[in-house]
Scaffold this active site. Structure first.
Site, PDB file in Angstrom:
ATOM      1  N   ARG A 272       9.346 -13.231  16.524  1.00 19.79           N
ATOM      2  CA  ARG A 272       8.812 -12.011  17.137  1.00 19.79           C
ATOM      3  C   ARG A 272       8.071 -12.322  18.431  1.00 19.79           C
ATOM      4  NH1 ARG A 272       5.610 -10.083  11.879  1.00 19.79           N
ATOM      5  NH2 ARG A 272       7.170 -10.821  10.416  1.00 19.79           N
ATOM      6  N   ASN A 273       7.320 -13.402  18.417  1.00 20.32           N
ATOM      7  CA  ASN A 273       6.518 -13.730  19.602  1.00 20.32           C
ATOM      8  C   ASN A 273       7.428 -14.115  20.768  1.00 20.32           C
ATOM      9  OD1 ASN A 273       3.691 -13.550  18.474  1.00 20.32           O
ATOM     10  ND2 ASN A 273       4.674 -14.917  16.994  1.00 20.32           N
TER      11      ASN A 273
ATOM     12  N   LYS B 282      -0.432 -16.349  10.125  1.00 23.24           N
ATOM     13  CA  LYS B 282      -0.630 -17.233  11.273  1.00 23.24           C
ATOM     14  C   LYS B 282      -1.318 -16.460  12.385  1.00 23.24           C
ATOM     15  CE  LYS B 282       3.511 -19.793  10.014  1.00 23.24           C
ATOM     16  NZ  LYS B 282       4.962 -19.866  10.230  1.00 23.24           N
TER      17      LYS B 282
ATOM     18  N   GLU C 282       1.857 -11.743  16.074  1.00 22.84           N
ATOM     19  CA  GLU C 282       0.496 -12.301  16.016  1.00 22.84           C
ATOM     20  C   GLU C 282       0.045 -12.901  17.340  1.00 22.84           C
ATOM     21  OE1 GLU C 282      -1.802 -12.132  13.853  1.00 22.84           O
ATOM     22  OE2 GLU C 282      -0.893 -11.618  11.922  1.00 22.84           O
TER      23      GLU C 282
ATOM     24  N   ASP D  44       6.641 -25.823  13.577  1.00 19.89           N
ATOM     25  CA  ASP D  44       6.628 -24.376  13.740  1.00 19.89           C
ATOM     26  C   ASP D  44       6.858 -23.995  15.206  1.00 19.89           C
ATOM     27  OD1 ASP D  44       6.457 -21.797  12.936  1.00 19.89           O
ATOM     28  OD2 ASP D  44       4.338 -21.834  12.379  1.00 19.89           O
TER      29      ASP D  44
ATOM     30  N   GLY E 155       4.381 -23.395   8.434  1.00 21.16           N
ATOM     31  CA  GLY E 155       5.489 -24.282   8.800  1.00 21.16           C
ATOM     32  C   GLY E 155       6.571 -23.500   9.506  1.00 21.16           C
TER      33      GLY E 155
ATOM     34  N   ARG F 158       0.836  -1.205   0.000  1.00 20.49           N
ATOM     35  CA  ARG F 158       0.000   0.000   0.000  1.00 20.49           C
ATOM     36  C   ARG F 158       0.875   1.263   0.000  1.00 20.49           C
ATOM     37  NH1 ARG F 158      -4.075  -0.504   3.947  1.00 20.49           N
ATOM     38  NH2 ARG F 158      -3.534  -2.551   4.749  1.00 20.49           N
TER      39      ARG F 158
ATOM     40  N   VAL G 207       4.279  -6.821  13.381  1.00 22.49           N
ATOM     41  CA  VAL G 207       3.168  -7.411  14.125  1.00 22.49           C
ATOM     42  C   VAL G 207       3.627  -8.704  14.792  1.00 22.49           C
ATOM     43  CG1 VAL G 207       0.905  -8.456  13.903  1.00 22.49           C
ATOM     44  CG2 VAL G 207       1.459  -6.421  12.581  1.00 22.49           C
TER      45      VAL G 207
ATOM     46  N   LYS H 163       0.057 -21.466  18.195  1.00 19.86           N
ATOM     47  CA  LYS H 163       1.425 -21.729  18.675  1.00 19.86           C
ATOM     48  C   LYS H 163       2.152 -20.444  19.043  1.00 19.86           C
ATOM     49  CE  LYS H 163       4.231 -20.580  15.012  1.00 19.86           C
ATOM     50  NZ  LYS H 163       3.881 -19.228  14.817  1.00 19.86           N
TER      51      LYS H 163
END
Lengths: 343, 542
Positions: free
Chosen positions: A257-258, A110, A283, A246, A138, A36, A281, A193
């Site tokens: 990131r998580n 995800k 998730e 995963d 995956g 965008r 982000v 997960k």
């Protein structure tokens, strides 16, 4: 236009979308990468880089960036959607103006929509005419793949042609593309997960030991598989690439990131600051909301999912959360009950 | 209305249907045998003999005589034949099947029979038991007791723009008569029925079914070759623009619940016919799928159906040989009940769909969930060309099935008998929370009773819940059930008119169990709406 000549559309120029576009182009296909942001489009087309998303990657010249969805989707047969879960509906709704019933739509997101707990293929069904859909998931850390390291992934769809065309676009010596049919399972495994990964990050930061971390992650896997199965997933999906595969990479890798969110929380940082610093982000932060509500609605005991939610949104200290989880009564591991005992 | 002359012309256009069906089924079997994607012909024949022998072992001797003779000939020929004969034998078997399916179909008689239908059901009744009926002041006319609601205009309009596949819920064998009569009353052109063989053999309906454009579906036949022939037959009828009606639930609901699952076989014929139409250059030929939901205050065969549901072994049986449908006296009692209480059977025509599960507007244009026009033919195209892909089409059919099931739930009409039965069993279930369904039902006898006040409170709660659901268009609430106070007397009177042991009876200020199985049967129509704890396992296509 013959199938080989038709370009592949990739919607979303984040790190995974850009990396996938690069891989498909390396396989000899033209790729229309939708973003965008006009400045990102100009950078990709002019310098063949995308510094914001994948700083060190020299993009294959077969990738052209566009800001017009119609331009990206119109000529393509395969449309890959790499849009974060919370923007997925908005982009799908606009894409619905140009999507046609013969498009094959594969998403790589995800996550679940927070307000409705919808899976991404459910959102596609609610916003577009696309029926031939699939999900790719995956153990795929984008940065590693961008560096050319080998990996495996799974394309899951009820439509054989979606699997066939996706494999043709993506399979290479670097990336093994496996096939599956359990769309619900792969979407739920991929989304849920991330909540376990946040817990694993906390455990890593507080150095509670590898044994304890393995205990935490395995019990977490049990929780997410029970929620998944209650929602129609096949239990074995959680033992596959999109499940345990995963989970292993997200819980172990400092690139996840998580996982990074969990570690920062354990250092006492505030969620808002963590997300701002991440610039991308995570998730799991959203999935934690859905995970807890989905488990509660199905009366599934899910202490790990519940504690992560409380840490994120109710100020529960990380130390307390992990102490709680380590002191839970030990019941059954997995499998059938044994005589005279209860789990 | 379609002029009679046109119908006769259509009839003439259908005469070669069996021949086309036979050729297609044979061509496919031979091609698959040759390229190794299907079994060799002798194996197909072996499978036919195996399935048919199993069926004939339990079949009625008188009716199965000709079949026995036919298969004995086939068996003899197979054992003594050379390989070259196998495809000729296969042709004989497929012809045998196709002739049976098509056998009762006669367009010319159809034209006369539909014109006779305004009085048809009355005539049917007067024919069945003159003595009983003469004793009554009026002859009950089923037609006056069927209320048609829903997307009637859309159905009428689309029947002119394309070919309709009408897919009703299936609660009773009466459905066939209700649907046949309603099609006539709505002024729709002729429909073909995929009707169960038992409707032809029933002494009361056989004559009418034979003359109502019905083709035969024998649910006892498990041979895959038979199913393929049947599906091909329905497909060719659709390609010839012949409106079609069948029950996608396959068999009458044993539990009384609305279908939560539909069979994909015949439902998928709309897609196959669309594909064939595209290949033949008939791009403008459209096929529309219209769900229809029929709600009965009383179900003619309730007792037999529910006892079959509750007998584990009975679940696989499709036809109950001695059920109420075959007993004249039960019909008289049933229709007498309808007349006395002025009961209404509610038929709701659902929103039209395309064969891929999309909504369709009045112009026959498919619409996506956001209302945008969709070129539905592109579901079947790859790089612009119509392409075979059975796995793809099976998935589209699953999607369509989910939309059909959703329409059934939405257009289900909650009637006083359903509401009282639901409320009553909820109270009894709460009293014995540890009992499973079977133990619960066995524990309920004539001595089991509930104070009327308690039932009134529960009924009010259920009606309130239903009204909320109805305001969200998730179910329909019968006009007779909007006043919660009227539900109980209305339901008790209704139960009392027909069933031998009434489901629920009132003694003073208490309600007693009359027949626990019937209470279960009638409450199940409201299962799955979140009004109480689920009692029957749900199969979902969603």
């Amino acid at each position: 236009m013959s199938p080989v000549d038709r370009p592949v559309a990739v919607l979303g120029a984040g790190n995974w979308g850009t990396t996938l576009a690069h891989l498909v182009a390396k396989n000899g296909h033209r790729v229309m990468l939708w973003t965008r942001h006009p400045d990102q489009r100009d950078e990709i087309n002019g310098r063949h880089t995308n510094a914001r998303s994948v700083p060190d990657l020299a993009l294959h010249p077969g990738v052209s960036a566009v800001t017009d969805l119609g331009e990206a989707i119109g000529p393509a047969e395969l449309v890959v959607v790499a849009i974060p879960s919370q923007s997925f509906r908005a982009v799908s709704r606009i894409a619905g103006d140009v999507l046609q019933p013969d498009h094959l739509v594969v998403h790589v997101t995800k996550g679940l929509e927070v307000r409705t707990h919808r899976r991404m293929t459910e959102i596609l069904a609610e916003e577009t005419c696309a029926a031939q859909v699939g999900v790719l998931a995956g153990p795929n850390i984008a940065a590693e793949i961008a560096m050319g390291k080998p990996a495996g992934t799974v394309i899951t769809s009820a439509f054989p042609r979606v699997i066939e065309v996706t494999r043709r676009a993506l399979s290479s010596e670097q990336l093994m593309v496996f096939a599956g049919a359990d769309v619900v399972g792969v979407e739920l495994a991929g989304a849920l997960k991330n909540v376990v990964a946040i817990a694993a990050g906390m455990a890593t930061e507080l150095d509670i030991g590898e044994n304890a971390k393995a205990l935490l992650v395995t019990r977490g896997l049990r929780e997410i598989s029970r929620v998944g199965v209650a929602m129609g997933a096949h239990p074995m999906t959680f033992a596959g690439l999109a499940g345990i595969g995963d989970l292993m990479v997200t819980c172990a890798s400092s690139r996840s990131r998580n996982n990074r969110v969990g570690r920062a929380l354990a250092r006492g940082e505030l969620l808002a600051d963590i997300l701002a610093a991440l610039g991308m982000v995570a998730e799991g932060v959203y999935a934690a909301v859905s995970a807890r509500e989905l488990a509660a609605a199905r009366r599934i005991e899910a202490p790990l999912l519940e504690r992560v939610h409380r840490v994120l949104y109710e100020g529960l200290p990380v130390v307390r959360a992990l102490e709680d989880l380590m002191r839970l009564p030990a019941g059954r591991d997995v499998g059938a009950r044994w005589p005279g005992r209860s789990g | 209305m379609t002029p009679v002359s046109l119908r006769v012309a259509m009839g003439a256009a259908l005469e070669d249907v069996p021949a086309v069906v036979i050729d297609r089924v044979l061509e496919r079997a031979v091609r698959r045998a040759d390229d190794g994607t299907g079994p060799p012909i002798d194996l197909i024949l072996g499978e036919t003999l195996f399935h048919e022998r199993g069926r004939l072992a339990h079949a009625d001797r008188a009716r199965a005589g000709a079949d026995r003779e036919f298969y004995s000939g086939v068996r003899h020929a197979v054992s003594s034949a050379r390989a070259a004969c196998a495809s000729e034998l296969l042709r004989a078997v497929v012809t045998h099947y196709a002739d049976e399916i098509h056998g009762h179909f006669d367009r010319r008689v159809y034209a006369v029979a539909t014109r006779a239908l305004p009085v048809g059901l009355t005539a049917l009744l007067s024919g069945l038991s003159p003595r009983e009926l003469l004793a009554r002041r009026r002859i009950p006319n089923l037609e006056e007791h069927v209320v048609i609601d829903g997307e009637v205009d859309a159905l009428r309009t689309l029947a002119r723009r394309g070919t309709i596949i009408l897919v009703p819920t299936h609660s009773s064998n009466l459905d066939s008569l209700v649907m046949g009569n309603s099609i006539f009353r709505l002024g729709l052109p002729p429909f073909s029925y995929g009707a169960g063989l038992n409707l032809f053999t029933n002494p009361l309906t056989g004559f009418f079914m034979s003359h109502l454009g019905a083709y035969t579906v024998d649910r006892h036949k498990t041979d895959p070759l038979y199913r393929e022939t049947l599906k091909e037959y329905a497909t060719v009828l659709l390609e010839r623009a012949q409106h079609n009606l069948f029950f996608p639930g396959g068999t009458r609901s044993r539990s009384g619940a609305i279908e939560s699952h539909v069979k994909k076989g015949l439902l998928g014929t709309g897609i196959t016919a669309t594909l064939h139409n595209l290949r033949a250059g008939r791009d403008g030929a459209r096929i529309f799928v219209v769900p229809a939901t029929c709600s009965y205050p009383l179900v003619l065969e309730a007792e037999s159906l529910v006892s079959d549901y509750l007998e584990e072994a009975g679940r696989s049986r499709y036809v109950l040989p001695e059920d109420e449908f075959n007993r004249v006296q039960r019909w008289v009692d049933f229709l007498g009940g309808l007349l006395t209480l002025d009961l209404r059977i509610e038929l709701v025509i659902g929103r039209p769909l395309d064969p891929f599960g999309n909504d369709v507007d009045l112009a026959g244009v498919s619409r996506d969930p956001r209302g945008r026009a969709v070129d539905a033919a592109r579901y079947l195209r790859v790089d612009g060309a119509p392409t075979d892909d059975p796995a793809r089409d099976a998935e589209y059919t699953r999607r369509l099935g989910a939309r059909v099931v959703a329409a059934y739930r939405r257009d289900n009409v909650a009637l006083p008998t359903n509401i009282l039965a639901f409320a009553f069993l909820e109270i009894l279930r709460r009293r014995a929370p540890r009992l499973d369904l079977y133990r619960l039902l066995r524990s309920l006898g004539p001595d089991t009773s509930v104070p009327l006040d308690e039932v009134v409170t529960e009924v009010k709660k259920i009606v309130h819940g239903l009204a909320t659901l109805a305001s969200r268009h998730e179910i329909r609430l019968s006009r007779q059930a909007r006043d919660a106070g009227a539900v109980i007397p209305r339901a008790l009177a209704t139960f009392g008119t027909y069933h031998r042991a009434t489901a629920i009876r009132r003694e003073g200020d208490r309600l007693h169990v009359g027949d626990a199985n019937l209470v279960f049967f009638y409450r199940n129509r409201l299962e799955g709406y979140g009004l109480g704890e689920p009692l029957i396992p749900q199969r979902s296509d969603a």
